[in-house]
Design an enzyme around this catalytic site. Structure first.
Site, PDB file in Angstrom:
ATOM      1  CB  ALA A 114      -0.974   0.300   1.341  1.00  0.00           C
ATOM      2  N   GLY A 130       0.775  -5.092   0.739  1.00  0.00           N
ATOM      3  CA  GLY A 130      -0.493  -5.262   0.100  1.00  0.00           C
ATOM      4  C   GLY A 130      -0.039  -5.670  -1.262  1.00  0.00           C
ATOM      5  CD  GLU A 138      -2.232  -7.770   2.640  1.00  0.00           C
ATOM      6  OE1 GLU A 138      -1.977  -6.828   2.509  1.00  0.00           O
ATOM      7  OE2 GLU A 138      -2.903  -8.144   3.573  1.00  0.00           O
ATOM      8  CD  GLU A 170       1.764  -5.684   5.697  1.00  0.00           C
ATOM      9  OE1 GLU A 170       2.368  -6.493   5.870  1.00  0.00           O
ATOM     10  OE2 GLU A 170       0.763  -5.495   4.571  1.00  0.00           O
TER      11      GLU A 170
HETATM   12  N1  T1G Z   1       4.643   3.134  -0.127  1.00  0.00           N
HETATM   13  C1  T1G Z   1       5.112   4.391  -0.578  1.00  0.00           C
HETATM   14  N2  T1G Z   1       6.427   4.619  -0.626  1.00  0.00           N
HETATM   15  C2  T1G Z   1       7.087   3.845  -0.274  1.00  0.00           C
HETATM   16  C3  T1G Z   1       6.962   2.650   0.017  1.00  0.00           C
HETATM   17  C4  T1G Z   1       5.502   2.298   0.177  1.00  0.00           C
HETATM   18  N3  T1G Z   1       4.841   1.122   0.598  1.00  0.00           N
HETATM   19  N4  T1G Z   1       7.981   1.563   0.305  1.00  0.00           N
HETATM   20  C5  T1G Z   1       8.924   2.258  -0.140  1.00  0.00           C
HETATM   21  N5  T1G Z   1       8.441   3.364  -0.614  1.00  0.00           N
HETATM   22  C6  T1G Z   1       9.380   4.730  -0.982  1.00  0.00           C
HETATM   23  C7  T1G Z   1      10.393   5.257   0.014  1.00  0.00           C
HETATM   24  O1  T1G Z   1       9.828   5.952   0.952  1.00  0.00           O
HETATM   25  C8  T1G Z   1      11.604   5.827  -0.895  1.00  0.00           C
HETATM   26  O2  T1G Z   1      11.280   6.849  -1.333  1.00  0.00           O
HETATM   27  C9  T1G Z   1      11.674   4.664  -2.089  1.00  0.00           C
HETATM   28  O3  T1G Z   1      10.304   4.007  -1.906  1.00  0.00           O
HETATM   29  C10 T1G Z   1      12.674   3.667  -2.019  1.00  0.00           C
HETATM   30  O4  T1G Z   1      12.504   3.112  -0.730  1.00  0.00           O
HETATM   31  C11 T1G Z   1      -2.901  -3.144   3.411  1.00  0.00           C
HETATM   32  C12 T1G Z   1      -1.508  -1.382   4.537  1.00  0.00           C
HETATM   33  C13 T1G Z   1      10.012  -1.773  -0.847  1.00  0.00           C
HETATM   34  C14 T1G Z   1      12.146  -3.049   0.426  1.00  0.00           C
HETATM   35  O5  T1G Z   1       6.279  -1.804   4.596  1.00  0.00           O
HETATM   36  O6  T1G Z   1      10.524  -2.090   2.982  1.00  0.00           O
HETATM   37  O7  T1G Z   1       0.661  -2.818   2.526  1.00  0.00           O
HETATM   38  O8  T1G Z   1      12.642   8.513  -0.308  1.00  0.00           O
HETATM   39  O9  T1G Z   1      14.913   3.595  -0.022  1.00  0.00           O
HETATM   40  O10 T1G Z   1      15.911  -0.049   0.079  1.00  0.00           O
HETATM   41  O11 T1G Z   1      -1.776  -4.709   4.179  1.00  0.00           O
HETATM   42  O12 T1G Z   1      11.321   0.625   0.862  1.00  0.00           O
HETATM   43  O13 T1G Z   1      13.012   7.632  -2.681  1.00  0.00           O
HETATM   44  O14 T1G Z   1      11.022   9.237  -2.045  1.00  0.00           O
HETATM   45  O15 T1G Z   1      13.427   1.681   1.062  1.00  0.00           O
HETATM   46  O16 T1G Z   1      15.042  -0.513  -2.549  1.00  0.00           O
HETATM   47  C15 T1G Z   1       3.925  -2.283   3.636  1.00  0.00           C
HETATM   48  C16 T1G Z   1       8.117  -0.678   2.982  1.00  0.00           C
HETATM   49  C17 T1G Z   1       3.038  -1.329   3.380  1.00  0.00           C
HETATM   50  C18 T1G Z   1       7.254  -2.112   2.615  1.00  0.00           C
HETATM   51  C19 T1G Z   1      12.486  -0.938  -1.094  1.00  0.00           C
HETATM   52  N6  T1G Z   1       5.065  -2.383   2.793  1.00  0.00           N
HETATM   53  N7  T1G Z   1       9.024  -0.518   1.901  1.00  0.00           N
HETATM   54  O17 T1G Z   1      13.655  -0.710  -0.420  1.00  0.00           O
HETATM   55  O18 T1G Z   1      14.345   1.648  -1.381  1.00  0.00           O
HETATM   56  S1  T1G Z   1       1.451  -1.363   4.504  1.00  0.00           S
HETATM   57  C20 T1G Z   1       6.206  -1.975   3.379  1.00  0.00           C
HETATM   58  C21 T1G Z   1      10.212  -1.163   2.221  1.00  0.00           C
HETATM   59  C22 T1G Z   1       0.586  -2.343   3.472  1.00  0.00           C
HETATM   60  C23 T1G Z   1      -1.319  -3.571   3.621  1.00  0.00           C
HETATM   61  C24 T1G Z   1      -0.763  -2.689   4.324  1.00  0.00           C
HETATM   62  C25 T1G Z   1      11.529  -0.679   0.983  1.00  0.00           C
HETATM   63  C26 T1G Z   1      11.487  -1.613  -0.231  1.00  0.00           C
HETATM   64  P1  T1G Z   1      12.028   8.104  -1.532  1.00  0.00           P
HETATM   65  P2  T1G Z   1      13.838   2.513  -0.090  1.00  0.00           P
HETATM   66  P3  T1G Z   1      14.889   0.005  -1.012  1.00  0.00           P
END
Ligand code: T1G
Length: 692
Positions: A61, A102, A105, A125
Site C-alpha cells: 500500500a 499489499g 496480498e 506491516e
Molecule cells: N509506499 C510508498 N512509498 C514507499 C513504500 C510504500 N509502501 N515503500 C518504499 N517507499 C518509498 C520510500 O519512501 C523511498 O522513497 C523509496 O520508496 C525507496 O525506498 C494493506 C496497508 C520496498 C524493500 O512496509 O521495505 O501494504 O525516499 O529507500 O531500500 O496490508 O522501501 O525515494 O522518495 O526503502 O530499495 C507495507 C516498505 C506497506 C514496505 C524497497 N509495505 N518499504 O527498499 O528502497 S503497508 C512495506 C520497504 C501495507 C496492506 C498494508 C522498502 C522496499 P523516496 P527505499 P529500498
C-alpha cells in the site's frame, strides 16, 4: 499512468507503474480494476498477467496515503483483490524483486503466482505498527502453512522467493525473462477451470491451539510497548479458527484499530524520516561523487577501531594510522577480539571473519595512507591535536582525498581552515560504539564541496549508517540538545531527585538508558572535560555542580568501578550509591536549595522538552534541515523510544501549545532562563502548527 494495459496475443498484461516501488495508491488501484474489467470484456483475452515495472512488483500500500482519505477511497485494496479473485478469467501475478505488504496480498488474490528468483517476499506491516490489512493474515497461512506465515507476519522479515517454491505460494519459478515466462504460463492455464482461489484452501495444522498459545506467550514477551505483534498472532489464528470471510472481517477490525495507534504513527514517521534524511535539497540526485575504494583512519582507540570495522564490514580496505606501536597493536587486537566475539555468537562465519580482519591493516607512517580516498581522524577531542593532524593530512593526502573529522563538538570550519583544501573537509561524527550505533552525523562545513557531501552520504548508506546532515555549531545536533537535557538532569538532583529516580522515570518513558546510567557507561569525565571548556567559553550558562563533584571524587563511571552508581566487579548492574546520594543532598544544602518531592512527570517533561526546545533552535538556525532529521538523530543515536517517534514528533503528538505551557511552568522555577521557548516553537504553538 500508474498501471499500463496492453494485450499480448490472447493475454492481457497489466503493468503496475507507480515509481519508486509501485505503491498501491488510489490511482494504481483504480487502474488495476479498470484493466481487469477491460480484459474480462475482451473476448480475445483468455488470461490476465499482472506485473510490476521498475524495481519492484509492488512495495505494498502507498504508505504516503495513510491517514488520508485516499487510503480508504474505493476501490480499496480489498475491492481490487475481490475483483481479481472473482474474475472469470485466470489472473497470474508475475513477481520480481519485491512483493511486500499489499503487493503480496494482491498476488495472493490472483489465481496463480510465478516469480523470478531472489524476490523479497514479505508482509512487513508489523514494522509500521500495523498488520496486513487486505487478507494477508488469512491467505498467507493457506499457501505457506500456519507456522511459516506466523513467523513472516510477526517478524515482517522478507523471505527469498526461491525459498518458498515448495509451498503453494508459487506455481512456478521463472528462469530468464519473467514476462515471457508469465505469458507462457498464462497460456498453459488459460482454459483450466475451476479457477483456483487461495481463499478456498484450508490451513492444515494439527493441535494448532498449542502452537498459537505458545506463539502468544512468545510474542507477548518480545513485543514491548508495541501492540501490533500480538494482534498479528490473533489475526493469523483466525485463519484456522474462523471461516474465511469472518477471518477477513476480523483482520480488518484489528487493522483499523492499529492504524490509529500512536505507536504506528510513530513507526511510519520514522520510516519516512530515515529516507528523508538522505536527501540534501541543494545536492540533487546525480551530483557527481568521488570513488571510495580505500579508507584510512587515524587513531586506533575505541572510536578509531569501531570506525574502521564499519568499512571492513562493507568490504572496503582500511588502514589505521597510530603514532605508537603499542597503541596500534592494542587497537588491532581489540578489533580482532570484537570479530571473534561476534563469530562465537554465531553471527559471523569464519571466512567472513578472516575477510574482515584481512581488510584492516595498521601503519605508523602518514605516507602509507596518502593514497586513501577518504581519511577519518579519530584523535583526541582537542583543537590543538586536530590542527596538527589536519595540517599533516593537507601535506600528505593525494589530491581529491576526503579529509573527515570524527569530532563530536569542535568547529569543522576551523578544522578545514588548517588545510588548503577546505572543500574536501567534512565532519563524520560516529557514535560509540562506532561499529554498532546506526547514527552518523555528517557535519557540513561552510566550504564542504557538494560532491564531498554526496559521497559521504552515499558512503554512510554503504556502511549501513543513518546519515544525518548537520551544520557547524557546538555539539552539532545530538550533543547540543543532550547538553540541555543533562543540565536539567543536574538541576533535578539539586532540587530533590536522586539519580535512580531520574533514570527510572525516563526509562519508563521509553529511553534505553537514563542520563546517569548513560554517564556511567560513556564516562562522566567526558562531560566534565567539555564543561570545563564551556565554563570559560560560556560563563553565563549555569550547570549543576553535582557532576563536577562526582568527577572530583574520581567516580568516572563503569571504567573506574564507580560513578553515579556503585558497581561490583564483573557486574555492569548499577547499584544506588549512598555516598553519591549523600553528596547530592549535602550539595543542595550547601547551595541553599530546599529539596522537594519531584514527580516522574516533571522529570520527563523537563528532560524531553529541554531536547525539544533546543531542537527548535537548531531547526530555526538551519543546523538541521528538517525536524524529522532531529528525530532520526535521537532515534538512532541516543536511545529515544521509537514508539514515540523522536523528540520533535513526540512534541507534535503532545501538542506544541501544551509543550509551551509546561515550559512556562518551569520558567517560574530555578534557572528559569533555560525555559525561554525558542521563537520557532512559540510561533508554531501560537499558530496551532507542528514541527513535522
Ligand atoms: N509506499 C510508498 N512509498 C514507499 C513504500 C510504500 N509502501 N515503500 C518504499 N517507499 C518509498 C520510500 O519512501 C523511498 O522513497 C523509496 O520508496 C525507496 O525506498 C494493506 C496497508 C520496498 C524493500 O512496509 O521495505 O501494504 O525516499 O529507500 O531500500 O496490508 O522501501 O525515494 O522518495 O526503502 O530499495 C507495507 C516498505 C506497506 C514496505 C524497497 N509495505 N518499504 O527498499 O528502497 S503497508 C512495506 C520497504 C501495507 C496492506 C498494508 C522498502 C522496499 P523516496 P527505499 P529500498
Amino acid at each position: 499512468m500508474t498501471a499500463e494495459y496492453q494485450v499480448n496475443g490472447d493475454v492481457a498484461v497489466i503493468t503496475l507503474n507507480n515509481p519508486p516501488v509501485n505503491g498501491l495508491g488510489h490511482a494504481t488501484r483504480t487502474a488495476i480494476v479498470s484493466g481487469v474489467m477491460k480484459a474480462i470484456d475482451d473476448p480475445a483475452v483468455k488470461a490476465i498477467v499482472i506485473t510490476g515495472a521498475g524495481r519492484a512488483f509492488s512495495g505494498g500500500a502507498d504508505i504516503k496515503e495513510f491517514n488520508s482519505p485516499k487510503a480508504l477511497a474505493e476501490p480499496t485494496l480489498h475491492t481490487v483483490i475481490n475483483v481479481v479473485e472473482n474474475a472469470s478469467k485466470p489472473v497470474i501475478a508475475a513477481i520480481h524483486s519485491v512483493a511486500m505488504g499489499g503487493g503480496l496480498e494482491l498476488a495472493l488474490g490472483c489465481h496463480y503466482r510465478v516469480a523470478s528468483a531472489g524476490a523479497q517476499i514479505a508482509l512487513p506491516e508489523v514494522k509500521l505498527g500495523i498488520l496486513p490489512g487486505a487478507g494477508g493474515t488469512q491467505r498467507l497461512p493457506r499457501v505457506v502453512g500456519l507456522e511459516m506465515a506466523l513467523n513472516m507476519i510477526v517478524s515482517g522479515t522478507p523471505v527469498a522467493s526461491e525459498k518458498l517454491l515448495k509451498t503453494r505460494l508459487f506455481d512456478q519459478l521463472v528462469d530468464g525473462d519473467l514476462n515471457e515466462g508469465a505469458l507462457a504460463f498464462a497460456r498453459k492455464v488459460a482454459a483450466v477451470r475451476p479457477l483456483p482461489k487461495v481463499r478456498d484452501l484450508k490451513v492444515d495444522y494439527p493441535n494448532y491451539e498449542a502452537f498459537l498459545q505458545f506463539s502468544r506467550n512468545t510474542v507477548k514477551a518480545m513485543a514491548g510497548p508495541f501492540p501490533a505483534p500480538l494482534k498479528c498472532v490473533e489475526a493469523v489464528a483466525a485463519s484456522v479458527t474462523m471461516k474465511f470471510d469472518e477471518g477477513l472481517k476480523f483482520e480488518r477490525e484489528l487493522f483499523l484499530d492499529l492504524v490509529q495507534t500512536p505507536e504506528s504513527k510513530a513507526l511510519r514517521h520514522a520510516f519516512f524520516a530515515e529516507r528523508a534524511a538522505g536527501k540534501i535539497p541543494d545536492v540533487p540526485e546525480g551530483t557527481p561523487m568521488r570513488d571510495i575504494k580505500s579508507v584510512a583512519v587515524i587513531g586506533a582507540g575505541t572510536m578509531g577501531g569501531g570506525i574502521a570495522m564499519n568499512f571492513a564490514n562493507a568490504g572496503i580496505p582500511v588502514k589505521i594510522l597510530e603514532m605508537k606501536q603499542e597503541a596500534l597493536e592494542k587497537g588491532l587486537g581489540t578489533i580482532r577480539k570484537n570479530y571473534e566475539n561476534t563469530m562465537k555468537k554465531g553471527k559471523l562465519t569464519q571466512d567472513k571473519f578472516e575477510q574482515r580482519v584481512g581488510l584492516i591493516t595498521g601503519t605508523m607512517s602518514y605516507d602509507d595512507i596518502a593514497q586513501a580516498d577518504i581519511v577519518i581522524e579519530a584523535v583526541f577531542e582537542d583543537m590543538g591535536v586536530k590542527e596538527s593532524v589536519f595540517r599533516k593530512l593537507d601535506e600528505v593526502m593525494k589530491p581529491g582525498a576526503i579529509l573527515a573529522s570524527n569530532t563530536s563538538t569542535l568547529d569543522v570550519d576551523k578544522i578545514a581552515g588548517f588545510t588548503k583544501r577546505p572543500q574536501d573537509v567534512i565532519g563524520t561524527h560516529f557514535f560509540s560504539p562506532a561499529n554498532v550505533m546506526k547514527l552518523l552525523e555528517i557535519v557540513r562545513g561552510a566550504k564542504t564541496g557538494k560532491d564531498v557531501l554526496a559521497t559521504t552520504m552515499a558512503l554512510s548508506k554503504k556502511i549501513k549508517k543513518t546519515g544525518v546532515v548537520s551544520g557547524v555549531c557546538d555539539g552539532f545536533i545530538g550533543n547540543r540538545m543532550i547538553e540541555q537535557y543533562s543540565r536539567q538532569a543536574g538541576f533535578l538532583l539539586e532540587e530533590g531527585a536522586l539519580p535512580e529516580q531520574v533514570d527510572k522515570a525516563v526509562e519508563k518513558f521509553g529511553f534505553a538508558m537514563g542520563p546517569f546510567r548513560m554517564g556511567d557507561l560513556a564516562g562522566n569525565d567526558i562531560g566534565w572535560y567539555i564543561r570545563k571548556r564551556r565554563y570559560v567559553e560560556k560563563p553565563q550558562v549555569t550547570y549543576s555542580k553535582t557532576a563536577d563533584l562526582l568527577c572530583e571524587m574520581g567516580r568516572y563511571g563503569q571504567k573506574t568501578g564507580a560513578g553515579w552508581y556503585d558497581y561490583k566487579a564483573g557486574d555492569r548492574k548499577p547499584y544506588p550509591s549512598q555516598l553519591v546520594n549523600d553528596m547530592i543532598i549535602k550539595h543542595s544544602a550547601d547551595i541553599g536549595v530546599e529539596r522537594r518531592k519531584i514527580s516522574d512527570q516533571e522529570i520527563v517533561e523537563r528532560l524531553v522538552f529541554a531536547l525539544v526546545n533546543e531542537g527548535a533552535q537548531i531547526l530555526e538556525e538551519g543546523i538541521a534541515m528538517r525536524a524529522s532529521d532531529i528525530d532520526m538523530v535521537y532515534l538512532t543515536g541516543y536511545g529515544f523510544p521509537v514508539f514515540r517517534g523522536g523528540p520533535m514528533f513526540y512534541a507534535d503528538s503532545v501538542g506544541l501549545t501544551n509543550v509551551v505551557m509546561a515550559m512556562q511552568k518551569y520558567a517560574k522555577g530555578r534557572h528559569g532562563e533555560a525555559w525561554k521557548p525558542a521563537p520557532l516553537l512559540a510561533k508554531l504553538a501560537a499558530e496551532g502548527k507542528t514541527f513535522n
